[in-house]
Enzyme design. Structure first.
Site: not given
Ligand code: NCD
Length: 306
Positions: A54-55, A83, A104, A132
């Site tokens: 999703r993100t 590397k 991320r 997040h």
């Molecule tokens: C979450 C995350 O990555 O922290 N997912 C997201 O971005 N919607 C939640 C998760 O991974 O459980």
């Protein structure tokens, strides 16, 4: 003005700035043509050192809908990180190609470090078990859209409150709103970290901790379910023992308010039974869609095209 700003944790933006983003996201949702080509010629780098559906996709969809373009990687195995390149060097390079970076990373603090080496804004799309912030924007916008405002509510967080970064960010962010009560529901081993509860105490937010979802659910206006974060466990046995502690099903739904809002950042594993998906109180798929609108608002704002 959010132009040129990074977003590492929710409090980086004031309440007024956050409200402005929600208003903009709602405008974009109601008028699909609004800001449609506003980011033409702009590039977004998406650096995902951890899995994401999703993100990453909602950021890419957001940028493409604004008329901009994306470049990046979804698998660190295909980047020079394998590397031995340092994060600082990778970020420096991405910043010289793109107008903003979404990142991320499994390490807590990675986004903050990246922002120190980047000449362009860095958006934290998750740094380990820490924060997040764009999920928090998504969660708050969903509450606002479904209730009209974000106040006077009892919010339950259920599941892995220790490692769940979406929980940490949302709980901290809720401390800025009026008349918020929080109930943390988790097994003993996965309780909410002290740095979050200290923050809530400092802001006079009422909160309690319990092991029982059945006991808490009748009091809730919002229930935020989370998956047990397998990738942050040191041993498989603990994960297996804890992973199905809470399962939201029809029986538990029967104990809850008629206007409860069920949120989940997704991905869901077993913690919400599929039978709940058809319940009008299940808002998690809507929530994922609001995530795209609020990311459009965020990108348009930090890229300064408004
Ligand atoms: C979450 C995350 O990555 O922290 N997912 C997201 O971005 N919607 C939640 C998760 O991974 O459980």
């Amino acid at each position: 003005m959010l132009k040129g700003r990074s977003l590492i944790e929710p409090a980086d933006f004031s309440l007024e700035e956050t409200d402005g983003l929600f208003a903009l996201a709602e405008k974009i949702e109601s008028d699909e043509q609004y800001l449609r080509e506003s980011c033409r010629g702009k590039l977004l780098a998406t650096l995902f050192f951890e899995p994401s559906t999703r993100t990453r996709l909602s950021f890419e969809a957001a940028m493409l809908r604004l008329g901009g373009s994306c470049l990046g990687f979804a698998d660190p195995g295909s980047s020079s990180a394998v590397k031995g390149e340092s994060l600082a060097d990778t970020v420096r390079m991405a910043a010289s190609y793109a107008d903003a970076i979404v990142m991320r990373n499994p390490k807590e603090g990675a986004a903050l470090l990246a922002s120190n080496y980047s000449a362009v804004p860095v958006i934290n799309a998750g740094d380990g078990g820490h924060h997040h912030p764009t999920q928090t924007l998504t969660d708050l916008l969903t509450i606002r859209r479904l209730r009209g405002d974000i106040k006077n509510i009892t919010v339950g967080f259920c599941g892995d409150l220790k490692f769940g970064r979406t929980v940490h960010s949302l709980a901290k962010a809720l401390a800025r709103y009026e008349k918020i009560t929080i109930i943390f529901i988790s097994p003993e081993e996965l309780i909410i970290p002290e740095y979050i509860t200290r923050h809530l105490q400092k802001h006079n937010i009422e909160f309690t901790e319990t092991r029982s979802l059945e006991e808490a659910i009748p009091q809730l206006d919002v229930l935020y379910m989370t998956r047990v974060q397998k990738e942050r466990f040191f041993n498989e046995e603990d994960y297996i023992r804890l992973k199905d502690t809470y399962v939201l099903n029809k029986e538990k739904m029967a104990l809850s308010k008629n206007d409860l809002i069920i949120l989940h950042p997704l991905p869901r594993v077993n913690e919400i039974a599929v039978e709940v998906d058809g319940d009008p109180r299940a808002a998690y798929f809507k929530q994922a869609k609001y995530g795209m609108y609020v990311r459009m608002a965020l990108l348009a704002s930090i890229l300064g095209v408004l």
